[in-house]
Design an enzyme around this catalytic site. Structure first.
Site, mmCIF file in Angstrom:
data_model
loop_
_atom_site.group_PDB
_atom_site.id
_atom_site.type_symbol
_atom_site.label_atom_id
_atom_site.label_comp_id
_atom_site.label_asym_id
_atom_site.label_seq_id
_atom_site.Cartn_x
_atom_site.Cartn_y
_atom_site.Cartn_z
ATOM 1 N N SER A 210 0.670 -1.648 -0.277
ATOM 2 C CA SER A 210 -0.414 0.264 0.061
ATOM 3 C C SER A 210 1.166 1.376 0.065
ATOM 4 C CB SER A 210 -0.718 -0.040 1.250
ATOM 5 O OG SER A 210 -1.802 1.242 0.747
ATOM 6 N N TYR B 112 -2.103 -1.248 10.850
ATOM 7 C CA TYR B 112 -2.149 -1.601 8.895
ATOM 8 C C TYR B 112 -0.873 -0.911 8.874
ATOM 9 C CZ TYR B 112 -3.970 -1.185 3.563
ATOM 10 O OH TYR B 112 -4.243 -1.446 2.711
HETATM 11 P P1 NAD Z 1 -11.374 -6.547 0.170
HETATM 12 O O1 NAD Z 1 -12.247 -5.770 2.167
HETATM 13 O O2 NAD Z 1 -12.783 -5.957 -0.876
HETATM 14 O O3 NAD Z 1 -11.086 -8.076 -0.019
HETATM 15 C C1 NAD Z 1 -10.440 -8.541 0.683
HETATM 16 C C2 NAD Z 1 -10.469 -9.672 0.685
HETATM 17 O O4 NAD Z 1 -9.663 -10.467 2.024
HETATM 18 C C3 NAD Z 1 -12.104 -10.244 1.177
HETATM 19 O O5 NAD Z 1 -12.606 -11.548 0.090
HETATM 20 C C4 NAD Z 1 -12.042 -10.989 2.847
HETATM 21 O O6 NAD Z 1 -13.009 -12.013 2.821
HETATM 22 C C5 NAD Z 1 -10.340 -11.491 2.635
HETATM 23 N N1 NAD Z 1 -9.719 -11.366 3.944
HETATM 24 C C6 NAD Z 1 -9.817 -10.603 5.019
HETATM 25 N N2 NAD Z 1 -9.434 -11.507 6.389
HETATM 26 C C7 NAD Z 1 -9.273 -12.812 6.016
HETATM 27 C C8 NAD Z 1 -8.243 -13.232 6.845
HETATM 28 N N3 NAD Z 1 -8.522 -13.913 7.777
HETATM 29 N N4 NAD Z 1 -7.771 -14.905 6.130
HETATM 30 C C9 NAD Z 1 -8.635 -15.047 4.886
HETATM 31 N N5 NAD Z 1 -8.712 -13.948 3.116
HETATM 32 C C10 NAD Z 1 -9.431 -12.932 4.175
HETATM 33 O O7 NAD Z 1 -10.254 -5.346 0.032
HETATM 34 P P2 NAD Z 1 -9.069 -4.412 -0.598
HETATM 35 O O8 NAD Z 1 -8.968 -3.575 -0.581
HETATM 36 O O9 NAD Z 1 -9.224 -5.351 -1.893
HETATM 37 O O10 NAD Z 1 -8.009 -4.886 -0.020
HETATM 38 C C11 NAD Z 1 -7.505 -6.463 -0.331
HETATM 39 C C12 NAD Z 1 -5.772 -6.133 -0.288
HETATM 40 O O11 NAD Z 1 -5.292 -4.542 -0.868
HETATM 41 C C13 NAD Z 1 -5.401 -5.297 1.151
HETATM 42 O O12 NAD Z 1 -4.166 -5.986 1.879
HETATM 43 C C14 NAD Z 1 -5.335 -3.960 1.554
HETATM 44 O O13 NAD Z 1 -4.502 -3.688 2.757
HETATM 45 C C15 NAD Z 1 -4.447 -3.812 0.081
HETATM 46 N N6 NAD Z 1 -4.693 -2.104 0.076
HETATM 47 C C16 NAD Z 1 -5.813 -1.875 -0.036
HETATM 48 C C17 NAD Z 1 -6.076 -0.659 -1.071
HETATM 49 C C18 NAD Z 1 -7.440 0.049 -1.505
HETATM 50 O O14 NAD Z 1 -7.257 1.502 -0.805
HETATM 51 N N7 NAD Z 1 -8.960 -0.764 -1.516
HETATM 52 C C19 NAD Z 1 -4.782 0.428 -0.726
HETATM 53 C C20 NAD Z 1 -3.503 -0.110 -0.709
HETATM 54 C C21 NAD Z 1 -3.584 -1.288 -0.631
#
Ligand code: NAD
Length: 264
Positions: free
Chosen positions: A146, A159
């Protein structure tokens, strides 16, 4: 002000020119958001994809839509990780979650949970899968870090700590993996239009005591030069590129997809 740069349309992929036929990929947190987009892009390029998520319905739906295999696993627990396939050529460590609170009020169990899912689980998966990659002399590890792996924001102690740790794990993987044809990189998105961010808008509104619109324009896009959220498909395109034929020399890197946030 809205940016004139259009986002990638939903449902598109960047598979053109990248052939992953015969490769097996594992994407964690592939039931939603960025993980789902990565699983879809890798499958469109020909990879067989293991779809790992704690949400059984979401994992099943994604696996069915891309011809992959669903694994319902809580990555906060070490034991089920040992049951996941080890024969994986491309590992995308994506599963993650957010918690927003001032340090003085940050619940210790939430802090620990974030480290378990976003640092300990990737470490356990690497321990399990790297021997297969070394044996084949080829592997690609992409860690969804991130902008918070590179910069701090208030109220995100769990985070920001986890993502900085993931950056370190990625670099060690790069150094150890290089003699075996394994690269390891981070991609570092700004705010991506996913359910995680939609949930965060409400949490940030409460933490900063402002309304939801101001959270998006002032808190989320305040430090980004490109004034829009990034789409999951744009993150997946970068992940796919790192698995393609032109990126074997890119390793130990962290690639900002942050609309200029870290440039300023
Ligand atoms: P999201 O909530 O849409 O998806 C996350 C997925 O991870 C979900 O399907 C959830 O069920 C799964 N998950 C969560 N905890 C879990 C566990 N204990 N075991 C197995 N699966 C689990 O989120 P996203 O925005 O797609 O985020 C995905 C990644 O991208 C994360 O690592 C997040 O930190 C990173 N990220 C997101 C953003 C953003 O703005 N959305 C920005 C930078 C980085």
């Amino acid at each position: 002000m809205t940016s004139p740069i259009p986002p990638v349309p939903h449902g598109t992929t960047a598979a053109a020119g990248i052939d992953l036929a015969g490769r097996t990929a594992m994407v964690t947190g592939a039931g939603s958001g960025i993980g789902r987009a990565c699983a879809t892009a890798l499958a469109a390029a020909g990879a067989h994809v293991h779809v790992v998520d704690v949400d059984a319905a979401a994992a099943g739906a994604v696996a069915e839509s891309i011809g992959g295999r669903a694994h319902v696993v809580d990555l906060a627990q070490a034991a089920p990780i040992r049951e996941l396939p080890a024969e994986v050529d491309i590992l995308v460590n994506n599963a993650g979650l957010q918690y927003v609170a001032p340090l003085t009020e940050f619940p210790p169990d939430r802090f620990e949970l974030l480290q378990r899912v976003m640092v300990h689980a990737p470490f356990l998966l690497l321990r399990r899968i790297l021997p297969h990659m070394y044996g084949r002399g080829w592997g690609r590890v992409v860690n969804i870090s991130s902008v918070h792996g590179l910069r701090a924001s208030a109220y995100k102690a769990g985070y920001v700590t986890a993502k900085h740790a993931l950056e370190g794990l990625s670099k060690v993987t790069a150094v150890e993996g290089a003699p075996h044809g394994v690269t390891s990189n981070c991609v570092n998105p700004g705010y991506v239009r996913t359910p995680l961010v939609e949930r965060q808008i409400a949490a940030q509104a409460a933490a900063h005591d402002i309304d939801a619109d101001r959270v998006v324009t002032e808190v989320m896009l305040g430090r980004s030069a490109v004034k829009r959220l990034i789409e999951p498909e744009e993150v997946a395109a970068a992940v796919l590129w790192l698995c393609g034929p032109h990126t074997a020399y890119i390793t130990g890197a962290s690639i900002p997809l942050d609309g200029g946030w870290t440039a300023a």
